[in-house]
Each structure stands twice: as C-alpha cells, then as structure tokens.
Scaffold this motif. Structure first.
Motif, PDB file in Angstrom:
ATOM      1  N   GLY A   1       0.822  -1.204   0.000  1.00  0.00           N
ATOM      2  CA  GLY A   1       0.000   0.000   0.000  1.00  0.00           C
ATOM      3  C   GLY A   1       0.854   1.251   0.000  1.00  0.00           C
ATOM      4  N   GLN A   2       0.417   2.241  -0.745  1.00  0.00           N
ATOM      5  CA  GLN A   2       1.168   3.484  -0.873  1.00  0.00           C
ATOM      6  C   GLN A   2       0.542   4.627  -0.081  1.00  0.00           C
ATOM      7  OE1 GLN A   2       4.199   3.236  -2.820  1.00  0.00           O
ATOM      8  NE2 GLN A   2       3.460   1.178  -2.330  1.00  0.00           N
ATOM      9  N   GLY A   3      -0.436   4.280   0.776  1.00  0.00           N
ATOM     10  CA  GLY A   3      -1.087   5.300   1.593  1.00  0.00           C
ATOM     11  C   GLY A   3      -2.416   5.722   1.008  1.00  0.00           C
ATOM     12  N   ARG A   4      -3.439   5.713   1.841  1.00  0.00           N
ATOM     13  CA  ARG A   4      -4.773   6.082   1.366  1.00  0.00           C
ATOM     14  C   ARG A   4      -4.878   7.591   1.226  1.00  0.00           C
ATOM     15  NH1 ARG A   4      -9.690   3.556   0.863  1.00  0.00           N
ATOM     16  NH2 ARG A   4     -11.481   4.953   0.898  1.00  0.00           N
ATOM     17  N   ALA A   5      -5.473   8.017   0.114  1.00  0.00           N
ATOM     18  CA  ALA A   5      -5.629   9.446  -0.137  1.00  0.00           C
ATOM     19  C   ALA A   5      -6.743   9.638  -1.155  1.00  0.00           C
ATOM     20  CB  ALA A   5      -4.328  10.047  -0.658  1.00  0.00           C
ATOM     21  N   VAL A   6      -7.197  10.886  -1.284  1.00  0.00           N
ATOM     22  CA  VAL A   6      -8.157  11.220  -2.331  1.00  0.00           C
ATOM     23  C   VAL A   6      -7.361  11.477  -3.611  1.00  0.00           C
ATOM     24  CG1 VAL A   6      -9.882  12.866  -3.116  1.00  0.00           C
ATOM     25  CG2 VAL A   6      -9.813  12.181  -0.714  1.00  0.00           C
ATOM     26  N   ASP A   7      -7.624  10.675  -4.622  1.00  0.00           N
ATOM     27  CA  ASP A   7      -6.912  10.794  -5.885  1.00  0.00           C
ATOM     28  C   ASP A   7      -7.272  12.109  -6.562  1.00  0.00           C
ATOM     29  OD1 ASP A   7      -5.435   8.819  -8.024  1.00  0.00           O
ATOM     30  OD2 ASP A   7      -6.830  10.184  -9.017  1.00  0.00           O
ATOM     31  N   VAL A   8      -6.267  12.839  -7.054  1.00  0.00           N
ATOM     32  CA  VAL A   8      -6.520  14.174  -7.596  1.00  0.00           C
ATOM     33  C   VAL A   8      -7.160  14.135  -8.983  1.00  0.00           C
ATOM     34  CG1 VAL A   8      -4.651  15.217  -6.250  1.00  0.00           C
ATOM     35  CG2 VAL A   8      -4.197  14.412  -8.584  1.00  0.00           C
ATOM     36  N   VAL A   9      -7.201  12.972  -9.604  1.00  0.00           N
ATOM     37  CA  VAL A   9      -7.898  12.828 -10.881  1.00  0.00           C
ATOM     38  C   VAL A   9      -9.286  12.247 -10.668  1.00  0.00           C
ATOM     39  CG1 VAL A   9      -7.938  11.582 -13.090  1.00  0.00           C
ATOM     40  CG2 VAL A   9      -5.837  12.690 -12.307  1.00  0.00           C
ATOM     41  N   GLY A  10      -9.353  11.093 -10.010  1.00  0.00           N
ATOM     42  CA  GLY A  10     -10.630  10.419  -9.826  1.00  0.00           C
ATOM     43  C   GLY A  10     -11.505  11.023  -8.755  1.00  0.00           C
TER      44      GLY A  10
ATOM     45  N   PHE B   1      -6.567  -7.389  -3.726  1.00  0.00           N
ATOM     46  CA  PHE B   1      -6.137  -6.419  -4.723  1.00  0.00           C
ATOM     47  C   PHE B   1      -6.656  -6.798  -6.103  1.00  0.00           C
ATOM     48  CE2 PHE B   1      -3.186  -9.858  -4.944  1.00  0.00           C
ATOM     49  CZ  PHE B   1      -2.768  -9.927  -6.274  1.00  0.00           C
ATOM     50  N   GLY B   2      -6.611  -5.836  -7.015  1.00  0.00           N
ATOM     51  CA  GLY B   2      -7.041  -6.089  -8.380  1.00  0.00           C
ATOM     52  C   GLY B   2      -7.199  -4.786  -9.116  1.00  0.00           C
ATOM     53  N   HIS B   3      -7.993  -4.825 -10.185  1.00  0.00           N
ATOM     54  CA  HIS B   3      -8.241  -3.601 -10.945  1.00  0.00           C
ATOM     55  C   HIS B   3      -9.580  -3.712 -11.642  1.00  0.00           C
ATOM     56  CE1 HIS B   3      -7.230   0.184 -12.732  1.00  0.00           C
ATOM     57  NE2 HIS B   3      -6.002   0.125 -12.263  1.00  0.00           N
ATOM     58  N   ASP B   4     -10.354  -2.633 -11.581  1.00  0.00           N
ATOM     59  CA  ASP B   4     -11.618  -2.534 -12.296  1.00  0.00           C
ATOM     60  C   ASP B   4     -11.416  -1.788 -13.605  1.00  0.00           C
ATOM     61  OD1 ASP B   4     -12.685  -3.700 -10.077  1.00  0.00           O
ATOM     62  OD2 ASP B   4     -13.980  -2.030  -9.522  1.00  0.00           O
ATOM     63  N   GLY B   5     -12.372  -1.980 -14.516  1.00  0.00           N
ATOM     64  CA  GLY B   5     -12.353  -1.266 -15.775  1.00  0.00           C
ATOM     65  C   GLY B   5     -13.585  -0.393 -15.929  1.00  0.00           C
ATOM     66  N   PHE B   6     -13.439   0.690 -16.681  1.00  0.00           N
ATOM     67  CA  PHE B   6     -14.551   1.574 -16.976  1.00  0.00           C
ATOM     68  C   PHE B   6     -15.721   0.755 -17.516  1.00  0.00           C
ATOM     69  CE2 PHE B   6     -16.144   4.675 -20.442  1.00  0.00           C
ATOM     70  CZ  PHE B   6     -17.155   5.138 -19.630  1.00  0.00           C
TER      71      PHE B   6
ATOM     72  N   LEU C   1     -19.638   3.905 -13.634  1.00  0.00           N
ATOM     73  CA  LEU C   1     -18.629   4.070 -12.593  1.00  0.00           C
ATOM     74  C   LEU C   1     -17.258   3.610 -13.066  1.00  0.00           C
ATOM     75  CD1 LEU C   1     -20.632   2.725  -9.511  1.00  0.00           C
ATOM     76  CD2 LEU C   1     -20.438   5.077 -10.331  1.00  0.00           C
ATOM     77  N   LEU C   2     -16.209   4.209 -12.478  1.00  0.00           N
ATOM     78  CA  LEU C   2     -14.846   3.783 -12.773  1.00  0.00           C
ATOM     79  C   LEU C   2     -14.475   2.525 -11.992  1.00  0.00           C
ATOM     80  CD1 LEU C   2     -12.926   7.185 -12.844  1.00  0.00           C
ATOM     81  CD2 LEU C   2     -13.509   5.740 -14.788  1.00  0.00           C
TER      82      LEU C   2
ATOM     83  N   LYS D   1     -20.744  -6.107 -10.354  1.00  0.00           N
ATOM     84  CA  LYS D   1     -19.508  -6.737  -9.886  1.00  0.00           C
ATOM     85  C   LYS D   1     -19.531  -6.947  -8.377  1.00  0.00           C
ATOM     86  CE  LYS D   1     -15.181  -5.444  -8.081  1.00  0.00           C
ATOM     87  NZ  LYS D   1     -14.499  -4.279  -7.504  1.00  0.00           N
ATOM     88  N   MET D   2     -19.990  -5.923  -7.645  1.00  0.00           N
ATOM     89  CA  MET D   2     -20.004  -6.049  -6.193  1.00  0.00           C
ATOM     90  C   MET D   2     -20.973  -7.133  -5.731  1.00  0.00           C
ATOM     91  SD  MET D   2     -17.649  -4.183  -5.074  1.00  0.00           S
ATOM     92  CE  MET D   2     -18.034  -4.459  -3.339  1.00  0.00           C
ATOM     93  N   ALA D   3     -22.107  -7.282  -6.417  1.00  0.00           N
ATOM     94  CA  ALA D   3     -23.039  -8.359  -6.068  1.00  0.00           C
ATOM     95  C   ALA D   3     -22.370  -9.720  -6.222  1.00  0.00           C
ATOM     96  CB  ALA D   3     -24.282  -8.275  -6.940  1.00  0.00           C
TER      97      ALA D   3
END
Length: 383
Positions: A296-305, A331-336, A361-362, A368-370
């Motif tokens: 983890g790189q630290g939780r923060a509000v992303d300045v783009v998203g 961990f993982g990654h979602d798509g638009f 949603l991004l 997916k969550m269901a």
C-alpha cells in the motif's frame, strides 16, 4: 429468465443466484463471471448476448474489451520483469528510458508510474490529442517523455487513466526487449493458457468480440459530469480529457488492434480469474514479488478520480470499500463500465468479470459487487 451456462461448484450457489439477478434486476445484456479457489476453477458462468441487438449469444470464448482491468495485466508484466532481476522498481525511469528525463523527470522512479504518482497523468491541453493518435505507440510515448509533471511527483496520486499503459509499457519494452503485448503473451497468458490479449492481432479474435454498449446517464449524472469536467484541474483534464475516449471507441477494429496497455485488453472472465489465481497461488510471481506488488502506498483522495483510494503498485487495494472481498489487502483492478479482476491470496480466491453493458462508474460497479459479495459469502468458504 436468461439461460445461464457453465458450472458452479457445490457451496458456491449464491454466486449463480447473484449472476442471475444481474440479468433479472440490473439490466445485464451479456456477461461472464469466473472464480478460482487455490488455483482451481469453482465458478465459470456466462449468459446473455454479445451484441445489443441480441442476435449473437454470449459464448464461453466471447472476448470483451475490459478497459482499465487491462492495467492489472500490464502491472503483472512489470513485476514479472522485476522478479527476474531485469527491472528495478526503485530506479529512475530514465535508467531504462533516457528520453523520459526531460522536463525535470530525471529522478522519478519506476514505482511512481505503477502507483500513479509520477505526475504524468497524460498530455497537457496545450497539445490536443485525438483517439486515433493513441494507436501510434512511438508518437504517444514521445509526447509523454517530453511532458512535464502536472503535479509534484511523489506527493499524491493522480490516476494515469490513459498514460499508465504507455509509461509502464515503454519501460517494459526497454527493460524486457519486447513490447507489452508480446511480453504478456509470452510470460503471462501463454504459460497459463489464458485467453487474454493486450490488443488483438487476428480477424478470428475480432470476430469473437462482444459489442460494448455505452452507459445511459441520468440527466442529473450527465449534469454533474459536465460540471466536473468544467472545473477539473490540469491533472484531471490530461488524464480524462485529452483525448476524451468514449465507450463506443472500443468497438472500432482499429482500437481493438492497437497496443493500449491501459485500455484495450480483451479477454474472458475465465482468463482473468486464471491469471489472478496464478498470482494468488504463487505461479506467476515469487512471494517477495507479490508482496511488493501489494504494498500500500497510503490512502488518499486521488486528484484525478476524486475518490478515496489506496494504490498498491499497479493495483487497487480493496481497502474499506472491500472491492475485492472482505480482506482490505485483497487487490485487483476494475475497468470503466464494470469489468474487474482481483485476488485475495489469504483466502485463495481470485475472480474475473466481463460484461458488455457499460455502467457509469470507474470502479465497484453494483453488478460486480453483487458477484464479489456472493463469492465471499458462499458456504464453501466456511467449510
């Protein structure tokens, strides 16, 4: 009732029920969902239609453009190179890509590309870019090499929506000697027999693609989106607006054939689950390399998203949103639009989700969550 195809192991019946509910209640057109447990497939479902006219059935081998779910696959290639001793994630990007040192970027380490902290969220608005220009690898990587950071590198995260694939992909090409499409095929998809490609190169594969359907936005959502773009700062405008890609772009054969390692991976849900399952079970990366990937790189509000996020190196961490299961370090990654792939090594679970009706949603699409929630609530995991 939509006819559901595939298999669901005993104890995972809630997953099939959630999959059916996505068609009955959440307006799914065509979709697939697959789960592995300790590397073995326990859920592999598909249903619906590959096109909005509902003339072509969704099949087990239907390929779908999964947008930013591709970023996880590109990150895997970088970690594979690092695991082999060919890439130092702490080294300056310029060690491998000297041209990147321009405009004060000489000290930016590779890890800041993976964690969206380089400041190079895209190409600044003073140089407008078309979607068609994205298909020219050398042209876009040249523009990014010359681009000055749009925020102070290393201080915050700013989602590299389009630039991630070119930046990390060019480092992979320089360090590994293969473009990212070839590297991924040789070292990831090929050994796993996983039906996933970063850009398509045959007419046969083009014919297997589902047609993506753009999200339908309410008037309220459309207005809020317009206001967000109107008030966006340079990092967000570069990331999301130069060019401003649309869901329909992914149906263009030229898009599908290009190498866009942040945007145009095409695969099946089974392939995504297989790849993340191999990560979780230690078949793709060493334990040390996987631990690094999940840092983890630290939780923060992303300045783009504009969303609260904790990035690892090339992946989202599940965090308090539990986007990849109850373990915040999954961990993982979602798509638009809704697609996703992820893994929870502690439980041995990995999954992949593909669909052709895009949501707005991004990340963490309700469908997916269901499916993810049903997977981790399955009786099989309590035995």
């Amino acid at each position: 009732m939509t006819e559901i195809h595939g298999e669901c192991a005993t104890g995972f019946e809630p997953v099939r029920a959630a999959f059916e509910e996505n068609f009955a209640e959440r307006d799914e057109i065509g979709a697939a969902f697959s789960v592995t447990r300790h590397g073995e497939t326990v859920v592999d479902l598909w249903a619906g239609w590959a096109d909005p006219d509902r003339t072509t059935p969704w099949r087990a081998d239907t390929l779908t453009n999964v947008w930013s779910t591709t970023k996880g696959m590109t990150a895997i290639c970088a970690h594979h190179l690092a695991d082999a001793g060919l890439l130092d994630l702490e080294a300056p990007v310029a060690r491998y890509w000297p041209e990147f040192a321009a405009a004060g970027k000489q000290d930016i380490p590779v890890r800041w590309l993976l964690s969206h902290r380089s400041g190079v969220t895209g190409i600044g608005p003073e140089r407008p870019v078309t979607v068609e220009e994205l298909y020219d690898w050398d042209h876009i990587t040249g523009l990014l090499a010359a681009q000055a950071p749009l925020f102070e590198p290393g201080t915050v995260s700013g989602y590299h929506a389009l630039s991630f694939g070119f930046l990390v992909g060019e480092v992979i090409r320089r360090a590994g000697g293969l473009d990212v499409r070839a590297y991924f095929a040789k070292h990831v998809a090929g050994p796993l027999d996983a039906d996933f490609r970063i850009g398509l190169d045959t007419d046969v594969d083009l014919a297997r693609c589902s047609t993506l359907v753009e999200p339908v936005l309410s008037a309220e959502t459309a207005s809020a989106l317009a206001q967000a773009f109107a008030s966006a700062g340079p990092p967000a405008l570069a990331a999301l607006g130069n060019p401003r890609v649309q869901g329909r772009d992914s149906n263009d054969p030229a898009w599908r054939r290009a190498i866009l390692p942040a945007l145009n991976g095409h695969g099946t849900a089974r392939a995504i689950a297989t790849i993340y399952g191999a990560l979780a079970s230690g078949r793709l990366l060493s334990d040390a390399a996987l631990a690094t990937a999940r840092e983890g790189q630290g939780r923060a509000v992303d300045v783009v998203g504009g969303l609260g996020t904790e990035w690892a190196l090339g992946f989202y961490l599940g965090g308090e949103e539990h986007g990849f299961g109850p373990n915040p370090r999954a961990f993982g990654h979602d798509g638009f639009g809704g697609s996703s792939g992820g893994a929870d090594p502690e439980s041995g679970i990995a999954f992949g989700y593909t669909m052709n009706r895009m949501g707005s949603l991004l990340r963490d699409d309700p469908r997916k969550m269901a499916l993810v929630n049903a997977t981790f609530a399955a009786p099989a995991l309590r035995s």
